[in-house]
Design a protein around this motif. Structure first.
Motif, short mmCIF file in Angstrom:
data_model
loop_
_atom_site.label_atom_id
_atom_site.label_comp_id
_atom_site.label_asym_id
_atom_site.label_seq_id
_atom_site.Cartn_x
_atom_site.Cartn_y
_atom_site.Cartn_z
N GLN A 24 4.34 19.76 -10.89
CA GLN A 24 5.21 19.56 -10.17
C GLN A 24 6.55 18.52 -10.22
O GLN A 24 7.52 18.59 -9.55
N ASP A 103 15.17 19.27 -6.19
CA ASP A 103 14.02 20.26 -5.89
C ASP A 103 14.18 21.78 -6.11
O ASP A 103 15.34 22.13 -5.70
N TYR A 104 13.28 22.44 -6.74
CA TYR A 104 13.43 23.77 -6.76
C TYR A 104 12.31 24.46 -6.19
O TYR A 104 11.11 23.98 -6.21
N GLU A 105 12.50 25.82 -5.45
CA GLU A 105 11.56 26.70 -4.67
C GLU A 105 11.17 27.84 -5.50
O GLU A 105 12.05 28.73 -5.81
N THR A 116 4.92 29.92 -1.63
CA THR A 116 6.04 29.00 -2.23
C THR A 116 5.71 27.89 -2.73
O THR A 116 4.98 27.11 -2.32
N ARG A 118 6.90 24.26 -5.10
CA ARG A 118 8.17 23.19 -5.35
C ARG A 118 7.79 22.80 -6.62
O ARG A 118 6.87 22.07 -7.11
N TYR A 120 10.04 19.64 -8.93
CA TYR A 120 11.35 18.70 -9.19
C TYR A 120 11.71 18.47 -10.57
O TYR A 120 10.98 18.29 -11.36
#
Length: 428
Positions: A24, A103-105, A116, A118, A120
């Motif tokens: 994460q 944050d990246y999705e 999706t 997520r 970081y």
């Protein structure tokens, strides 16, 4: 790692659609390449990636897209295209900058399924740590500064230690922003060690998330630098004189010789515990039996250079010849001064003794005029008074000595004729 591999394989065996991100949070140093891992499985493996869409977003903005076997990417972001058929949708970011943090999705779609995950991204920059001055000198007020420059993020701790124990009365850490988005922090401390503390360890401890183990310690040793010149007495045929600096671990030292007002033989030493410089001193009898030399050393972190002076002489010649000459000159000067003082004292005593004749008022001097009168038929006591006055007149001003002698002869003649004498002073 085996655990993560099993989790990834199970959906494939079961033939289920699934998107999986093993981490994460990911850390990446600025200007490095970051990898944000994201994996997926499809429900219908026979279709391959025909109906699969992969989209990466950063703070809501689309960065990259895969659809119909075409990858739409930016200049610094890309997918591992050769790994897509294996279910690897990880994002690669080249030349990471501070703005990439956040944050990246990872969104994977296989109609009608979509999931999706997520991740970081933490962007970190390790601080450039420096300590000034690089050494702690005994019996000297050392103004120390521990500095951490160019780090990111801006959370940092700077602490002073002595023998691994925190020092008391430490000041706050000052943090400032740099134009490139990084930070600089510093902490100052004033310390005056004593001789008994030589050998102790003085250090600065910096704690930051980008450092290995989260912290880094820079150590200083308490020391006392010494500068010596040898030999000071040269044997016949010897010309080399050495200047030695030791007593500390010196980060940088510049040594030089001074002779007759000129600088020569400049030497630089780095990361040394001992630095030795030499110069030639050529002496001969009787032309040149001694020479004054000086050695200076500039130490990194110390404002005032260390200086050592020496008189180099030939063997058999007194080492302090120059000092002897100086003493003789001083003795002569002292004798002349003492003579002048004695002369002034004598003049003062003379004028004081004859203050009735020498009068100094308003810068003028006048002499009282001496006159003589005689009377007959005076008492004998007057003759006695005249005799006493005769003795006093012998001590009068030098210019009147002859006149007094004449008067004395006249007095003796009159005394023989039984005449009385009277001395009368008449001011001029």
């Amino acid at each position: 790692m085996k655990y993560l591999t099993l989790i990834f394989i199970i959906p494939v065996v079961l033939g289920e659609f699934h998107v999986f991100a093993p981490y994460q949070e990911v850390k990446a140093a600025a200007q490095s390449t970051a990898l944000l891992p994201c994996f997926f499985t499809v429900a219908e493996s026979k279709n391959g990636l025909r109906f699969v869409i992969i989209i990466w977003k950063h703070k809501g903005t689309e960065l990259i897209q895969y659809m119909d076997s075409i990858v739409k990417k930016s200049s610094r972001t890309t997918l591992l295209e050769s790994e897509l058929q294996k279910g690897n949708a990880s994002l690669v970011i080249r030349n990471v900058v501070f703005e990439d943090e956040g944050d990246y999705e990872c969104e994977v779609t296989e109609a009608p399924n979509s999931e999706t995950r997520r991740i970081y991204l933490h962007v970190t920059v390790a601080p450039n740590i420096s300590l000034k001055p690089p050494l702690v000198v005994v019996d000297q007020n050392n103004s120390l500064e521990c500095r951490a420059e160019g780090f990111y993020p801006g959370v940092v701790s700077i602490e002073w230690l002595r023998d691994s124990q925190p020092l008391s009365s430490q000041g706050p850490v000052e943090i400032q922003n740099n134009p490139d988005g990084s930070f600089t922090a510093s902490n100052s401390y004033t310390f005056t060690p004593t001789v008994s503390e030589i050998g102790g360890v003085f250090s600065c401890l910096v704690q930051h998330s980008s450092l290995n183990g989260g912290k880094e310690e820079i150590r200083l040793h308490i020391c006392k630098p010494t500068l010596t010149i040898s030999p000071r007495i040269l044997k016949k045929g010897e010309t080399k004189v050495y200047c030695k600096l030791d007593g500390c671990l010196f980060s940088k030292v510049t040594m030089r010789w001074l002779k007759n007002g000129y600088t020569s033989h400049v030497l630089t030493c780095e990361e040394r515990r001992e630095c030795i410089s030499s110069t030639d001193v050529i002496l001969s009898i009787p032309r040149k039996e001694w020479e004054e030399v000086s050695c200076e050393a500039d130490l990194d972190g110390i404002n005032k250079p260390l200086t050592e002076h020496a008189t180099v002489t030939l063997e058999g010649v007194p080492e302090k010849t120059a000092l002897g000459v100086a003493l003789i000159v001083g003795f002569i000067a002292g004798f002349i001064l003492l003579t002048l003082i004695c002369v002034a004292f004598v003049l003062y005593k003379v004028c004081k003794k004859f203050q009735k004749l020498c009068c100094f008022y308003e810068g003028q001097c006048y002499v009282k005029k001496q006159t003589w009168r005689t009377k007959r038929k005076r008492k004998r006591s007057s003759l006695t008074d005249g005799a006493n006055m005769k003795n006093k007149l012998k001590l009068s001003i030098f210019g009147e000595t002859t006149e007094i002698l004449k008067r004395q002869q006249q007095y003796q003649m009159e005394e023989a004729n039984s005449h009385d004498v009277r001395f009368i002073e008449t001011p001029t």
